[in-house]
Design an enzyme around this catalytic site. Structure first.
Site, short mmCIF file in Angstrom:
data_model
loop_
_atom_site.label_atom_id
_atom_site.label_comp_id
_atom_site.label_asym_id
_atom_site.label_seq_id
_atom_site.Cartn_x
_atom_site.Cartn_y
_atom_site.Cartn_z
N TYR A 53 0.74 -1.34 -0.24
CA TYR A 53 0.17 0.02 0.03
C TYR A 53 0.91 1.37 0.15
O TYR A 53 0.51 2.32 -0.60
CB TYR A 53 -0.87 0.02 1.18
CG TYR A 53 -2.10 -1.02 1.25
CD1 TYR A 53 -3.30 -0.54 0.31
CD2 TYR A 53 -1.95 -1.99 1.57
CE1 TYR A 53 -4.27 -1.19 0.18
CE2 TYR A 53 -3.16 -3.09 1.61
CZ TYR A 53 -4.33 -2.87 0.69
OH TYR A 53 -5.09 -3.61 0.67
N THR A 91 -1.72 -9.65 -4.34
CA THR A 91 -3.17 -10.04 -3.80
C THR A 91 -3.94 -8.72 -3.17
O THR A 91 -5.21 -8.88 -2.91
CB THR A 91 -3.01 -11.03 -2.70
OG1 THR A 91 -1.85 -11.05 -2.11
CG2 THR A 91 -3.07 -12.38 -3.44
N GLU A 92 -3.22 -7.72 -2.88
CA GLU A 92 -3.95 -6.59 -2.33
C GLU A 92 -3.15 -5.14 -3.02
O GLU A 92 -2.08 -5.35 -2.82
CB GLU A 92 -4.30 -6.22 -1.08
CG GLU A 92 -5.29 -7.41 -0.25
CD GLU A 92 -5.29 -7.08 1.25
OE1 GLU A 92 -5.18 -5.98 1.67
OE2 GLU A 92 -5.72 -8.14 1.76
N ASN A 93 -3.82 -4.46 -3.67
CA ASN A 93 -3.52 -2.93 -3.71
C ASN A 93 -4.49 -2.34 -4.26
O ASN A 93 -5.37 -2.55 -4.95
CB ASN A 93 -2.44 -2.98 -5.02
CG ASN A 93 -1.53 -1.75 -5.20
OD1 ASN A 93 -1.80 -1.25 -6.32
ND2 ASN A 93 -0.94 -1.20 -4.29
#
EC number: 3.2.1.21
Length: 457
Positions: A307, A362-364
């Site tokens: 992030y 897997t998350e951004n």
């Protein structure tokens, strides 16, 4: 990859990795953040039910009791996913929803996930399932939680049950989501559930989380051999604007505790010695014979969540302190927008670990104060954020890193843990009073791009 007008188009270069049909482009969610139905069909309390109901722990006193009401509106949300043409969807299983306090299966909870995954398969959407996204059953926390070695074995039993019940419906199994957050924010600083602030407890929790991961991998391989198995870790880029050798060391220590603390036992079979010799001499993990071999079980893939970048300087006591940089772009969370940090971390891991498995981002994503105006949400900062981070992934791939997919966080605005419902990460706006879903401009552009990729002219 940035477009001339980030509010109107998304058109990556012809040679960009995201244009490849074998590169997965998806979206992600987590059970406690969207499901609601906290007491429906035999679901037990989790540590986040307890934590969010404790005054002062969550912004505005918000809880996940209703969230996005996904448990009851899942069919609508699957249609939303299908309409976006995403390749894959990452979700998590709520441990308290599928297992009772005696470890027996809760059929109503399992039936929910079975229906959801079958429908996703019918729509041609690849399924990525995380077993633990922070919602530990409260009765296990009452027995010591992740500080207690027994919780690692309870987790392996839970993984065994769920993977037997859902075998054949899952393309990617992830054991844990962000063990650093579970250990440090949950047990080290108290910012997250269960709200403890003890560095020794954080080290105990981290070791037992990773042990549970290794134990669970064996059951997943036995029960669902056709799927791919891995873990999801959050990583942070640490830099310094200081000019002294101690400042440079501070940036190294930041990444040591944020990244190496998790990745070294997974990929090197050991905790980084510097972490405990230099930073935490009084807080060491409770390692027993054979633990590190179990934790270092080879992975089919590694999930990376990224992030922001953190600027640090030496604190004068052998450690570091965060010193926010002035004049940089930030999100609603106050996090710096720094796509180069993702590229630098990926290429750094590629150099550091000889056995680095294939990677999925897997998350951004980012939070912004999104409002519906005349029936639309034009989230220009998010569009530019996603374009620039996909460009950073593309640069890492061209430097030799094996990145095979990217998931936007998140599909829906949702319960953002200690920040409640004020911070909106979704590419789909949720009106929490009516539960109306409104795709933002970022979702519309993603849909248009994926439709073009599937049917190139």
């Amino acid at each position: 990859m940035a477009a001339n007008d980030p509010g109107s188009t998304f058109d990556p270069p012809a040679d960009a990795v995201v244009r490849r049909p074998d590169f997965l482009l998806g979206v992600a969610t987590a059970a406690y953040q969207i499901e609601g139905a906290a007491t429906e069909d035999g679901r037990l309390p989790s540590i986040w039910d307890t934590f969010s109901a404790t005054p002062g722990k969550v912004l505005h006193g918000d809880t996940g009791a209703v969230a996005c009401d996904h448990y009851l509106r899942w069919e609508e949300d699957v249609e939303l996913l299908a309409g976006l043409h995403v390749d894959a969807y990452r979700l998590s299983i709520a441990w308290p929803r599928v297992v009772d306090a005696a470890g027996r299966p809760n059929e109503k909870g399992l039936a929910f996930y079975r229906k959801l995954l079958r429908r996703l398969k019918e729509k041609g959407i690849r399924t990525s399932v995380t077993l633990y996204h922070w919602d530990l059953p409260q009765h296990l926390e009452d027995a010591g939680g992740w500080r207690n070695r027994a919780t690692a074995y309870r987790f392996a039993e839970y993984a065994d049950l769920v993977s037997r019940e859902l075998a054949g419906l899952v393309d990617f199994w992830s054991t844990l989501n962000e063990p650093w957050c579970s250990a440090m924010l949950g047990y080290g600083t108290g910012h997250h559930a269960p709200g403890q602030a003890d560095l020794l407890a954080a080290n105990q929790a981290m070791h037992h989380l990773l042990l549970g991961h290794g134990l669970a991998l064996a059951t997943l391989r036995r029960n669902d051999p056709a799927s791919r198995k891995g873990i999801v870790v959050n990583v942070g880029r640490g830099t310094t604007d200081g000019t002294t050798p101690d400042d440079a060391r501070a940036a190294e220590l930041f990444e040591l505790q944020h990244n190496d603390w998790v990745l070294d036992p997974l990929l090197r079979g050991q905790y980084p010695p510097r972490l405990h010799d230099e930073l935490w001499p009084a807080a060491r993990p409770p390692v027993q014979d054979g633990d590190l071999e179990t934790i270092g079980t080879p992975l089919d893939f590694l999930g990376i969540n990224y992030y922001f970048r953190t600027n640090v300087r030496a604190d004068g006591n052998g450690g570091y302190v965060e010193v926010p940089l002035p004049g940089v772009e930030r999100t609603q969370m106050g996090w710096e927008v720094h796509p180069d940090g993702l590229r630098d971390l990926l290429t750094g891991f590629h150099r550091r670990y000889d056995n680095l498995p294939p990677i999925y981002i897997t998350e951004n994503g980012m939070a912004s104060d999104d409002r519906v105006v005349d029936g639309a949400v034009v989230d220009r900062q998010r569009i530019a954020f996603l374009e620039r981070h996909l460009a950073a992934v593309d640069e890492a791939v061209k430097a030799g890193v094996d990145v095979r997919g990217y998931y936007v966080w998140s599909l829906l605005d949702n319960f953002e843990w200690a920040f409640g419902y004020e911070r909106r990460f979704g590419i789909v706006h949720v009106d929490y009073a009516t539960q109306r879903r409104t795709p933002k401009r970022s979702a519309e552009l993603l849909r248009e791009f994926l439709a073009r990729r599937r049917s190139p002219s």
